[in-house]
Write a protein that holds these residues in place. Structure first.
Motif, PDB file in Angstrom:
ATOM      1  N   PHE A  95      50.288  46.652  16.574  1.00  0.00           N
ATOM      2  CA  PHE A  95      49.110  47.249  15.933  1.00  0.00           C
ATOM      3  C   PHE A  95      48.024  46.215  15.663  1.00  0.00           C
ATOM      4  O   PHE A  95      46.821  46.521  15.723  1.00  0.00           O
ATOM      5  CB  PHE A  95      49.537  47.938  14.626  1.00  0.00           C
ATOM      6  N   LEU A  96      48.426  44.969  15.377  1.00  0.00           N
ATOM      7  CA  LEU A  96      47.457  43.937  14.982  1.00  0.00           C
ATOM      8  C   LEU A  96      46.429  43.632  16.064  1.00  0.00           C
ATOM      9  O   LEU A  96      45.364  43.073  15.766  1.00  0.00           O
ATOM     10  CB  LEU A  96      48.201  42.645  14.610  1.00  0.00           C
ATOM     11  N   ALA A  97      46.722  43.971  17.303  1.00  0.00           N
ATOM     12  CA  ALA A  97      45.777  43.688  18.388  1.00  0.00           C
ATOM     13  C   ALA A  97      44.511  44.528  18.259  1.00  0.00           C
ATOM     14  O   ALA A  97      43.427  44.109  18.707  1.00  0.00           O
ATOM     15  CB  ALA A  97      46.438  43.946  19.742  1.00  0.00           C
ATOM     16  N   PHE A  98      44.612  45.691  17.628  1.00  0.00           N
ATOM     17  CA  PHE A  98      43.486  46.628  17.632  1.00  0.00           C
ATOM     18  C   PHE A  98      42.382  46.291  16.619  1.00  0.00           C
ATOM     19  O   PHE A  98      41.197  46.382  16.962  1.00  0.00           O
ATOM     20  CB  PHE A  98      44.010  48.049  17.438  1.00  0.00           C
ATOM     21  N   PRO A  99      42.700  45.899  15.354  1.00  0.00           N
ATOM     22  CA  PRO A  99      41.611  45.544  14.443  1.00  0.00           C
ATOM     23  C   PRO A  99      40.740  44.400  14.948  1.00  0.00           C
ATOM     24  O   PRO A  99      39.508  44.431  14.792  1.00  0.00           O
ATOM     25  CB  PRO A  99      42.352  45.156  13.155  1.00  0.00           C
ATOM     26  N   THR A 100      41.366  43.384  15.562  1.00  0.00           N
ATOM     27  CA  THR A 100      40.579  42.245  16.057  1.00  0.00           C
ATOM     28  C   THR A 100      39.666  42.661  17.204  1.00  0.00           C
ATOM     29  O   THR A 100      38.519  42.201  17.299  1.00  0.00           O
ATOM     30  CB  THR A 100      41.516  41.112  16.527  1.00  0.00           C
ATOM     31  N   THR A 101      40.163  43.535  18.061  1.00  0.00           N
ATOM     32  CA  THR A 101      39.325  44.043  19.159  1.00  0.00           C
ATOM     33  C   THR A 101      38.139  44.823  18.614  1.00  0.00           C
ATOM     34  O   THR A 101      36.995  44.648  19.076  1.00  0.00           O
ATOM     35  CB  THR A 101      40.169  44.949  20.086  1.00  0.00           C
ATOM     36  N   ILE A 102      38.390  45.663  17.617  1.00  0.00           N
ATOM     37  CA  ILE A 102      37.311  46.445  17.000  1.00  0.00           C
ATOM     38  C   ILE A 102      36.309  45.518  16.308  1.00  0.00           C
ATOM     39  O   ILE A 102      35.099  45.771  16.329  1.00  0.00           O
ATOM     40  CB  ILE A 102      37.898  47.464  16.000  1.00  0.00           C
ATOM     41  N   PHE A 103      36.817  44.439  15.692  1.00  0.00           N
ATOM     42  CA  PHE A 103      35.937  43.465  15.035  1.00  0.00           C
ATOM     43  C   PHE A 103      34.866  42.956  16.000  1.00  0.00           C
ATOM     44  O   PHE A 103      33.667  42.959  15.675  1.00  0.00           O
ATOM     45  CB  PHE A 103      36.768  42.294  14.508  1.00  0.00           C
ATOM     46  N   TRP A 104      35.291  42.531  17.198  1.00  0.00           N
ATOM     47  CA  TRP A 104      34.326  41.957  18.136  1.00  0.00           C
ATOM     48  C   TRP A 104      33.378  43.027  18.692  1.00  0.00           C
ATOM     49  O   TRP A 104      32.209  42.728  18.997  1.00  0.00           O
ATOM     50  CB  TRP A 104      35.050  41.221  19.254  1.00  0.00           C
ATOM     51  N   LEU A 105      33.842  44.249  18.806  1.00  0.00           N
ATOM     52  CA  LEU A 105      32.953  45.327  19.234  1.00  0.00           C
ATOM     53  C   LEU A 105      31.868  45.577  18.187  1.00  0.00           C
ATOM     54  O   LEU A 105      30.683  45.777  18.526  1.00  0.00           O
ATOM     55  CB  LEU A 105      33.754  46.611  19.483  1.00  0.00           C
ATOM     56  N   LEU A 106      32.249  45.558  16.907  1.00  0.00           N
ATOM     57  CA  LEU A 106      31.269  45.769  15.839  1.00  0.00           C
ATOM     58  C   LEU A 106      30.279  44.605  15.751  1.00  0.00           C
ATOM     59  O   LEU A 106      29.097  44.818  15.464  1.00  0.00           O
ATOM     60  CB  LEU A 106      31.986  45.948  14.501  1.00  0.00           C
ATOM     61  N   ILE A 107      30.754  43.395  15.988  1.00  0.00           N
ATOM     62  CA  ILE A 107      29.836  42.245  15.994  1.00  0.00           C
ATOM     63  C   ILE A 107      28.837  42.385  17.137  1.00  0.00           C
ATOM     64  O   ILE A 107      27.636  42.098  16.986  1.00  0.00           O
ATOM     65  CB  ILE A 107      30.625  40.922  16.127  1.00  0.00           C
ATOM     66  N   HIS A 108      29.326  42.853  18.290  1.00  0.00           N
ATOM     67  CA  HIS A 108      28.429  43.043  19.437  1.00  0.00           C
ATOM     68  C   HIS A 108      27.317  44.034  19.115  1.00  0.00           C
ATOM     69  O   HIS A 108      26.155  43.821  19.484  1.00  0.00           O
ATOM     70  CB  HIS A 108      29.240  43.521  20.639  1.00  0.00           C
ATOM     71  N   PHE A 109      27.660  45.115  18.431  1.00  0.00           N
ATOM     72  CA  PHE A 109      26.666  46.144  18.100  1.00  0.00           C
ATOM     73  C   PHE A 109      26.117  45.993  16.679  1.00  0.00           C
ATOM     74  O   PHE A 109      25.407  46.875  16.197  1.00  0.00           O
ATOM     75  CB  PHE A 109      27.299  47.540  18.246  1.00  0.00           C
ATOM     76  N   GLY A 110      26.433  44.882  16.008  1.00  0.00           N
ATOM     77  CA  GLY A 110      26.083  44.720  14.598  1.00  0.00           C
ATOM     78  C   GLY A 110      24.648  44.301  14.366  1.00  0.00           C
ATOM     79  O   GLY A 110      24.329  43.107  14.388  1.00  0.00           O
ATOM     80  N   ASP A 111      23.783  45.257  14.104  1.00  0.00           N
ATOM     81  CA  ASP A 111      22.376  44.964  13.819  1.00  0.00           C
ATOM     82  C   ASP A 111      22.003  45.300  12.381  1.00  0.00           C
ATOM     83  O   ASP A 111      20.826  45.311  12.027  1.00  0.00           O
ATOM     84  CB  ASP A 111      21.459  45.704  14.790  1.00  0.00           C
ATOM     85  N   THR A 112      23.010  45.620  11.545  1.00  0.00           N
ATOM     86  CA  THR A 112      22.755  45.867  10.125  1.00  0.00           C
ATOM     87  C   THR A 112      23.783  45.111   9.280  1.00  0.00           C
ATOM     88  O   THR A 112      24.855  44.744   9.763  1.00  0.00           O
ATOM     89  CB  THR A 112      22.846  47.369   9.770  1.00  0.00           C
ATOM     90  N   PHE A 113      23.444  44.907   8.022  1.00  0.00           N
ATOM     91  CA  PHE A 113      24.348  44.240   7.084  1.00  0.00           C
ATOM     92  C   PHE A 113      25.674  44.970   6.986  1.00  0.00           C
ATOM     93  O   PHE A 113      26.747  44.347   6.958  1.00  0.00           O
ATOM     94  CB  PHE A 113      23.664  44.161   5.711  1.00  0.00           C
ATOM     95  N   TYR A 114      25.643  46.298   6.958  1.00  0.00           N
ATOM     96  CA  TYR A 114      26.867  47.073   6.752  1.00  0.00           C
ATOM     97  C   TYR A 114      27.786  47.035   7.974  1.00  0.00           C
ATOM     98  O   TYR A 114      29.012  47.095   7.831  1.00  0.00           O
ATOM     99  CB  TYR A 114      26.513  48.516   6.380  1.00  0.00           C
ATOM    100  N   LYS A 115      27.233  46.936   9.162  1.00  0.00           N
ATOM    101  CA  LYS A 115      28.080  46.809  10.346  1.00  0.00           C
ATOM    102  C   LYS A 115      28.835  45.477  10.342  1.00  0.00           C
ATOM    103  O   LYS A 115      30.025  45.418  10.680  1.00  0.00           O
ATOM    104  CB  LYS A 115      27.243  46.936  11.622  1.00  0.00           C
ATOM    105  N   ILE A 116      28.144  44.406   9.945  1.00  0.00           N
ATOM    106  CA  ILE A 116      28.800  43.100   9.855  1.00  0.00           C
ATOM    107  C   ILE A 116      29.859  43.127   8.745  1.00  0.00           C
ATOM    108  O   ILE A 116      30.956  42.588   8.891  1.00  0.00           O
ATOM    109  CB  ILE A 116      27.774  41.984   9.573  1.00  0.00           C
TER     110      ILE A 116
END
Length: 461
Positions: A95-116
């Protein structure tokens, strides 16, 4: 005692134990990259070049992003604890593989404070889950005389991940970081699926054939070696007897937490969590760019941060030998004492700088003193905190003890990361460093009275 030494001597082929340790630590490498992201990213997010559409981060926003990983770690501890209880340690680690993958996806699309902010929260879930899952997995597959060295791979992998992020922050544009790091959790997932679970896991589920195969695999038992076969069968029966006895009284009751060994383990967890954080190793790493921006450094902010990460790695390499070679107490004492020296030197420098004295000839002090703190922490307390906690809890409540330690560690980490930027404006950096040094002095007295656990069997009550 003699039988344990004999077992460790006969089963001296530990290549598969090392390989399995490297595989499960890939997720910690990935998490280290996510942790290391914050320090170089903070300078960008607080500058006019920020990708945040509302503008540079404020001090309050920076402190929330810095501390949100610890909140995620608490969630990860409970989630992975629940998954481990239902499906076993290995599936929880999958299961631990999935949160880290989602983290980098959110950083890629992170253009607001709340996304980061959400990215740091989700990334922290991996940190909480790995503290319990990976440490327990490695402890269960390793020989007693290898446990300290293999356990030291965990902070080493994290440190390498931090270094990779610091290097990326210096030479790669911010928007390209996710493309580099998102593949690590995917590789981890593929390799983990190829590993057998621990023998203890299969025995607890009465899958004895799989348990014996797992024990053969991790012990490196040779097909034609009669001595190894005989000893392995004996060890298997002993392990089976210990776990069967534990299962008879597996239901935890209040009295299980109200005896001297357990209360001692709980107190040890709280103390170890506190002293680990008060060495300053995690705060200096997380806020390296901010600290070097305030203190000045002869090498520049990015280069100084990379030097710290390299020092962490060397400290982690040293730790693979120190814990088992010198014992837990001596290693922890050296670690805390070295941290005190580094903190005091850095504090004196910052006091003079803060009060307007000319320190231009001493700008090498921040990188030297912080490197000393990072090195001795990585070589000692950072590497041994998980291992010592596991060794100080009785087998029946060891899993609950590891979860409790993880919660304590994350609670203290949250406080430190959340209030460090705020305290810089109140007591300044030198005041904060003196506070950490004072706590490390208290830690020396704690270490003096702790019990040496080097070489102890995990299955001994």
């Amino acid at each position: 005692m003699s039988e344990e030494v004999k077992s460790d001597t006969v089963f001296s082929d530990v290549k598969r134990q090392i390989w399995a340790t490297l595989v499960v630590n890939c997720i910690i490498l990935s998490h280290g990259c996510a942790v290391g992201f914050f320090s170089p990213a903070l300078l960008i997010l607080r500058s006019e070049k920020t990708p945040i559409i509302t503008g540079p981060l404020t001090n309050a926003q920076s402190s929330w992003i810095g501390s949100m990983s610890s909140v995620g770690s608490v969630l990860g501890t409970f989630i992975c604890g629940f998954l481990s209880a239902l499906f076993g340690c290995k599936k929880a680690m999958i299961f631990l593989a999935f949160p880290t993958t989602i983290f980098w996806l959110l950083i890629h699309f992170g253009d607001t404070f709340y996304k980061i902010l959400i990215a740091r929260l989700i990334g922290g879930i991996t940190g909480g889950g790995m503290q319990a899952g990976v440490a327990l997995f490695v402890s269960e597959i390793s020989n007693d005389n290898m446990r300290g060295r293999l356990g030291a791979f965990t902070p080493l992998a994290r440190n390498i991940g931090v270094m990779l992020s610091f290097i990326a922050g210096a030479i790669v544009e911010y928007q390209y970081w996710p493309y580099i790091f998102i593949f690590i959790p995917i590789i981890y997932l593929i390799l983990l699926l190829l590993l057998p679970n621990t023998p203890q896991h299969y025995i607890e589920r009465e899958e004895f054939h799989k348990a014996k195969r797992a024990l053969i695999y991790y012990k490196g038992c040779e097909e034609n070696n009669e001595r190894q076969r005989t000893l392995l069968n004996s060890e298997f029966e002993q392990l089976k007897a210990v776990i069967e006895e534990r299962k008879k009284s597996a239901k935890l009751e209040m009295k299980d937490f109200c005896n001297r060994p357990v209360l001692k383990g709980i107190f040890f967890s709280i103390a170890m969590s506190w002293f680990l954080q008060t060495t300053g190793c995690f705060i200096i790493t997380n806020y390296a760019s901010l600290i070097f921006e305030q203190s000045g450094t002869a090498l520049g902010i990015n280069v100084s941060s990379i030097v710290l990460a390299i020092v962490q790695i060397f400290g982690g390499l040293v730790s693979t030998k120190m814990g088992d070679a010198f014992g837990r107490k001596i290693t922890l004492f050296i670690s805390l004492y070295g941290s005190i020296v580094g903190l005091l030197i850095f504090a004196v420098y910052m006091y003079f700088r803060q009060n307007g004295y000319d320190v231009s000839n001493y700008v090498w002090i921040p990188i030297i003193s912080s490197s000393l703190i990072i090195f001795v922490s990585s070589a000692g307390i950072m590497a041994l905190s998980n291992t010592c906690t596991i060794e100080n809890f009785p087998p029946k409540i060891r899993t609950a003890g590891v979860v409790f330690y993880s919660l304590c560690n994350n609670a203290v980490a949250f406080i430190g990361d959340k209030y460090f930027p705020i305290l810089l404006e109140i007591i300044f950096l030198h005041g904060f460093l003196l506070f950490l040094a004072f706590n490390c002095v208290i830690g020396l007295f704690f270490i003096a009275f702790m019990k040496e656990t080097r070489g102890n069997s995990l299955e001994r009550p």
